[in-house]
Design a protein around this motif. Structure first.
Motif, PDB file in Angstrom:
ATOM      1  N   ILE A 166     -24.950  10.250  -4.294  1.00 25.85           N
ATOM      2  CA  ILE A 166     -23.896   9.558  -4.449  1.00 25.85           C
ATOM      3  C   ILE A 166     -24.402   8.266  -5.542  1.00 25.85           C
ATOM      4  O   ILE A 166     -23.762   8.104  -6.366  1.00 25.85           O
ATOM      5  CB  ILE A 166     -23.438   9.011  -3.453  1.00 25.85           C
ATOM      6  CG1 ILE A 166     -22.762  10.144  -2.575  1.00 25.85           C
ATOM      7  CG2 ILE A 166     -22.113   7.978  -3.692  1.00 25.85           C
ATOM      8  CD1 ILE A 166     -22.226   9.467  -1.147  1.00 25.85           C
ATOM      9  N   LEU A 167     -25.502   7.625  -5.226  1.00 26.44           N
ATOM     10  CA  LEU A 167     -25.885   6.549  -6.016  1.00 26.44           C
ATOM     11  C   LEU A 167     -26.334   7.006  -7.173  1.00 26.44           C
ATOM     12  O   LEU A 167     -25.930   6.374  -8.499  1.00 26.44           O
ATOM     13  CB  LEU A 167     -27.393   5.859  -5.233  1.00 26.44           C
ATOM     14  CG  LEU A 167     -28.076   5.009  -6.076  1.00 26.44           C
ATOM     15  CD1 LEU A 167     -27.150   3.716  -6.227  1.00 26.44           C
ATOM     16  CD2 LEU A 167     -29.320   4.496  -5.428  1.00 26.44           C
ATOM     17  N   SER A 168     -27.039   8.347  -7.405  1.00 30.07           N
ATOM     18  CA  SER A 168     -27.426   8.723  -8.837  1.00 30.07           C
ATOM     19  C   SER A 168     -26.029   8.761  -9.642  1.00 30.07           C
ATOM     20  O   SER A 168     -26.134   8.640 -10.698  1.00 30.07           O
ATOM     21  CB  SER A 168     -28.264  10.061  -8.514  1.00 30.07           C
ATOM     22  OG  SER A 168     -28.594  10.370  -9.728  1.00 30.07           O
ATOM     23  N   ALA A 169     -25.112   9.286  -9.063  1.00 29.34           N
ATOM     24  CA  ALA A 169     -23.795   9.817  -9.887  1.00 29.34           C
ATOM     25  C   ALA A 169     -23.163   8.413 -10.185  1.00 29.34           C
ATOM     26  O   ALA A 169     -22.750   8.253 -11.394  1.00 29.34           O
ATOM     27  CB  ALA A 169     -22.830  10.409  -9.047  1.00 29.34           C
ATOM     28  N   VAL A 170     -23.075   7.725  -9.600  1.00 33.17           N
ATOM     29  CA  VAL A 170     -22.499   6.183  -9.846  1.00 33.17           C
ATOM     30  C   VAL A 170     -23.163   5.532 -10.942  1.00 33.17           C
ATOM     31  O   VAL A 170     -22.608   4.770 -11.749  1.00 33.17           O
ATOM     32  CB  VAL A 170     -22.010   5.380  -8.438  1.00 33.17           C
ATOM     33  CG1 VAL A 170     -21.294   3.908  -8.876  1.00 33.17           C
ATOM     34  CG2 VAL A 170     -21.353   6.262  -7.514  1.00 33.17           C
ATOM     35  N   LYS A 171     -24.626   5.551 -10.488  1.00 35.06           N
ATOM     36  CA  LYS A 171     -25.348   4.929 -11.623  1.00 35.06           C
ATOM     37  C   LYS A 171     -25.169   5.368 -12.892  1.00 35.06           C
ATOM     38  O   LYS A 171     -24.930   4.634 -13.910  1.00 35.06           O
ATOM     39  CB  LYS A 171     -26.919   4.815 -11.187  1.00 35.06           C
ATOM     40  CG  LYS A 171     -27.984   4.175 -12.024  1.00 35.06           C
ATOM     41  CD  LYS A 171     -29.192   4.224 -11.475  1.00 35.06           C
ATOM     42  CE  LYS A 171     -30.195   3.425 -12.202  1.00 35.06           C
ATOM     43  NZ  LYS A 171     -30.183   3.797 -13.519  1.00 35.06           N
ATOM     44  N   TYR A 172     -24.982   6.787 -12.947  1.00 41.46           N
ATOM     45  CA  TYR A 172     -24.922   7.312 -14.461  1.00 41.46           C
ATOM     46  C   TYR A 172     -23.501   7.132 -14.898  1.00 41.46           C
ATOM     47  O   TYR A 172     -23.521   6.804 -16.088  1.00 41.46           O
ATOM     48  CB  TYR A 172     -24.808   8.738 -13.961  1.00 41.46           C
ATOM     49  CG  TYR A 172     -24.562   9.781 -15.256  1.00 41.46           C
ATOM     50  CD1 TYR A 172     -25.354   9.916 -16.283  1.00 41.46           C
ATOM     51  CD2 TYR A 172     -23.055  10.473 -15.426  1.00 41.46           C
ATOM     52  CE1 TYR A 172     -25.088  10.760 -17.457  1.00 41.46           C
ATOM     53  CE2 TYR A 172     -22.837  11.165 -16.341  1.00 41.46           C
ATOM     54  CZ  TYR A 172     -23.533  11.234 -17.473  1.00 41.46           C
ATOM     55  OH  TYR A 172     -23.287  11.930 -18.668  1.00 41.46           O
ATOM     56  N   SER A 192     -23.195  22.699  -1.139  1.00 46.31           N
ATOM     57  CA  SER A 192     -24.003  23.287  -0.246  1.00 46.31           C
ATOM     58  C   SER A 192     -24.210  22.473   0.962  1.00 46.31           C
ATOM     59  O   SER A 192     -23.572  21.468   0.989  1.00 46.31           O
ATOM     60  CB  SER A 192     -25.513  23.815  -0.856  1.00 46.31           C
ATOM     61  OG  SER A 192     -26.098  22.489  -1.056  1.00 46.31           O
ATOM     62  N   LYS A 193     -25.073  22.878   1.919  1.00 44.95           N
ATOM     63  CA  LYS A 193     -25.454  22.217   3.348  1.00 44.95           C
ATOM     64  C   LYS A 193     -25.519  20.749   2.894  1.00 44.95           C
ATOM     65  O   LYS A 193     -25.196  19.758   3.620  1.00 44.95           O
ATOM     66  CB  LYS A 193     -26.366  22.988   3.900  1.00 44.95           C
ATOM     67  CG  LYS A 193     -26.592  22.178   5.243  1.00 44.95           C
ATOM     68  CD  LYS A 193     -27.604  22.934   6.008  1.00 44.95           C
ATOM     69  CE  LYS A 193     -27.740  22.441   7.619  1.00 44.95           C
ATOM     70  NZ  LYS A 193     -28.703  23.019   8.527  1.00 44.95           N
ATOM     71  N   THR A 194     -26.574  20.278   1.984  1.00 41.78           N
ATOM     72  CA  THR A 194     -26.888  18.970   1.905  1.00 41.78           C
ATOM     73  C   THR A 194     -26.796  18.635   0.362  1.00 41.78           C
ATOM     74  O   THR A 194     -27.118  17.357  -0.173  1.00 41.78           O
ATOM     75  CB  THR A 194     -28.364  18.973   2.139  1.00 41.78           C
ATOM     76  OG1 THR A 194     -29.097  19.864   1.109  1.00 41.78           O
ATOM     77  CG2 THR A 194     -28.658  19.136   3.498  1.00 41.78           C
ATOM     78  N   CYS A 195     -26.315  19.371  -0.525  1.00 44.45           N
ATOM     79  CA  CYS A 195     -25.701  19.194  -1.972  1.00 44.45           C
ATOM     80  C   CYS A 195     -24.686  18.534  -2.065  1.00 44.45           C
ATOM     81  O   CYS A 195     -23.551  19.060  -1.436  1.00 44.45           O
ATOM     82  CB  CYS A 195     -26.068  19.998  -2.983  1.00 44.45           C
ATOM     83  SG  CYS A 195     -27.772  20.456  -3.050  1.00 44.45           S
ATOM     84  N   VAL A 196     -24.221  17.184  -2.709  1.00 45.90           N
ATOM     85  CA  VAL A 196     -23.005  16.612  -2.618  1.00 45.90           C
ATOM     86  C   VAL A 196     -22.740  16.383  -4.269  1.00 45.90           C
ATOM     87  O   VAL A 196     -23.300  16.279  -4.876  1.00 45.90           O
ATOM     88  CB  VAL A 196     -22.548  15.558  -1.692  1.00 45.90           C
ATOM     89  CG1 VAL A 196     -22.978  15.775  -0.339  1.00 45.90           C
ATOM     90  CG2 VAL A 196     -23.751  14.282  -2.165  1.00 45.90           C
TER      91      VAL A 196
END
Length: 424
Positions: A166-172, A192-196
């Motif tokens: 989430i942090l990576s997406a918002v930072k981008y 997937s189980k751990t990818c959001v």
């Protein structure tokens, strides 16, 4: 007789006269999948009926409803050529007032300008006389809110993996001057189980600079920052940061930090800024939450500080972000010899097998996201890259290999006070 909406073999766009642009195909000739599909959309009675009833939209076979919003509903669909599952966000034009139309236009424009492994991608936009369809990636493992509500809080390690994405997406997004303004667990989707992936940019806003003042109350009240409740202007990035702090609190405790049975009471609780962190939350995680949930936006942790915090230091999250130009199928034809990567070469071969020629690609230029050729290309490109691990989950190695992050280790035992936050 009422005219039927059919599809041209060459332009792949809605046309009222199929026969005027479609060549007669020799029955003895082997049809490509594209030729077969376009012929069905022109002449097959069952397919024409499905198109009239909304069970098909362009190249998509529409199935059951999987979600809904204030102005939209989301249905599962399958691409008739590629066979991939997609999510169709359906909006009734007559229900959209001027403000809603403006928000929708902004949402589409912002999604077109972003391309990140942890942002839900937009493949195509299809427009009919009465409806608008946003074709999105299908996130088949549900949303974060449902997962926590049914199975309870996440473990410390799983929280790290999810929050880092989430942090990576918002930072981008912030690096591209786009503020989300509706960060909440319901908008974090599992592929997937751990990818959001972060979804729903309906309230997103592009700003000239990150210090630009905004004045619209957006998002869900439990995730709203104190400044939003003061009916005054606010700066965008700290609002997203606050919502991420509420989100992290929800992930590690299973409850929200600020709860009330009325909005007025919730407003008072948020403005007071009083919350209790359970003792089972690890000390480094508590430090992040306390650094974020500060009433004064100027004192909140910045995103770069979160990346380097002790709690997230062991998380390895390095995904290459392709250039936006690669999302246009014309890139396959105009790239210099030998410049296409392995994924693009594979997609190019699949397109040829489907019967999509250079002529189709050139004829659909200028339509951008509203081209079915673009839709096919983006779906295939995403599938190929995903199969090669482009969206693999972050790993927790315990070893920090990034020199920038290594330099932050030297400050772990120091106490540094700044206007933004406190690191100890």
């Amino acid at each position: 007789m009422p005219s039927r909406t059919t599809h041209s073999l060459y332009t792949l766009t809605d046309s009222s006269e199929c026969g005027s642009e479609t060549e007669e195909v020799d029955p003895s000739k082997h049809l490509t999948p594209l030729e077969k599909l376009t012929a069905e959309m022109c002449k097959n009675e069952n397919v024409l009926k499905e198109l009239a009833l909304g069970r098909r939209v362009s190249f998509y076979k529409v199935r059951g409803q999987i979600g809904s919003g204030n102005f939209s509903k989301v249905k599962l669909a399958f691409h008739a050529l590629t066979k991939d599952k997609v999510a169709l966000k359906i909006l009734e034009k007559r229900r959209l007032d001027l403000q809603a139309q403006k928000m929708l236009s902004r949402e589409i424009a912002n999604m077109e300008s972003l391309y990140h492994p942890n942002l839900l991608p937009l493949y195509e936009v299809v427009e009919t006389q009465s409806r608008l369809y946003l074709v999105l990636e299908f996130a088949g493992d549900g949303d974060l809110h449902t997962r926590i509500s049914t199975a309870g809080k996440l473990s410390d390690q799983e929280s790290k993996i999810v929050f880092a994405q989430i942090l990576s997406a918002v930072k981008y997004m912030h690096e591209n001057n786009i503020i989300h303004r509706d960060m909440k667990a319901e908008n974090v989707l599992y592929t997937s189980k751990t990818c959001v992936k972060v979804a729903d940019l309906g309230f997103s806003r592009r700003v000239n600079n990150l210090n630009q003042a905004l004045d619209t109350f957006c998002g869900s009240p439990p995730y709203a920052a104190p400044e939003l409740f003061k009916d005054d202007s606010y700066i965008g990035p700290p609002v997203d940061v606050w919502a991420m702090g509420v989100l992290l609190f929800f992930m590690v405790t299973g409850t929200l930090p600020f709860r009330a049975d009325t909005v007025a009471k919730l407003r008072r609780a948020v403005l007071e800024g009083a919350y209790v962190l359970p003792p089972w939350v690890s000390a480094p995680c508590q430090q992040v939450i306390r650094g974020i949930l500060k009433p004064d936006p100027s004192e909140r942790c910045a995103l770069d500080q979160m990346v380097g915090c002790e709690w997230l230091l062991p998380v390895e999250l390095f995904h290459p972000i392709p250039h936006l130009q690669q999302l246009n199928p014309i890139h396959l034809l105009e790239a210099d010899p030998g410049k296409l990567d392995r994924d693009q070469e594979e997609v190019k071969a699949i397109l040829e097998k489907l019967g999509i020629t250079q002529e189709h690609i050139y004829n659909n230029q200028g339509k951008s996201i509203r081209s079915p050729i673009t839709g096919v290309y983006r779906i295939l490109l995403h599938r190929v890259r995903k199969s090669r691990g482009a969206e693999s989950e972050p790993t927790i190695s315990g070893v920090v290999k990034d020199p920038k992050r290594d330099s932050l280790r030297a400050y772990r035992n120091l106490r540094h006070t700044s206007k933004l936050c406190v690191i100890s």
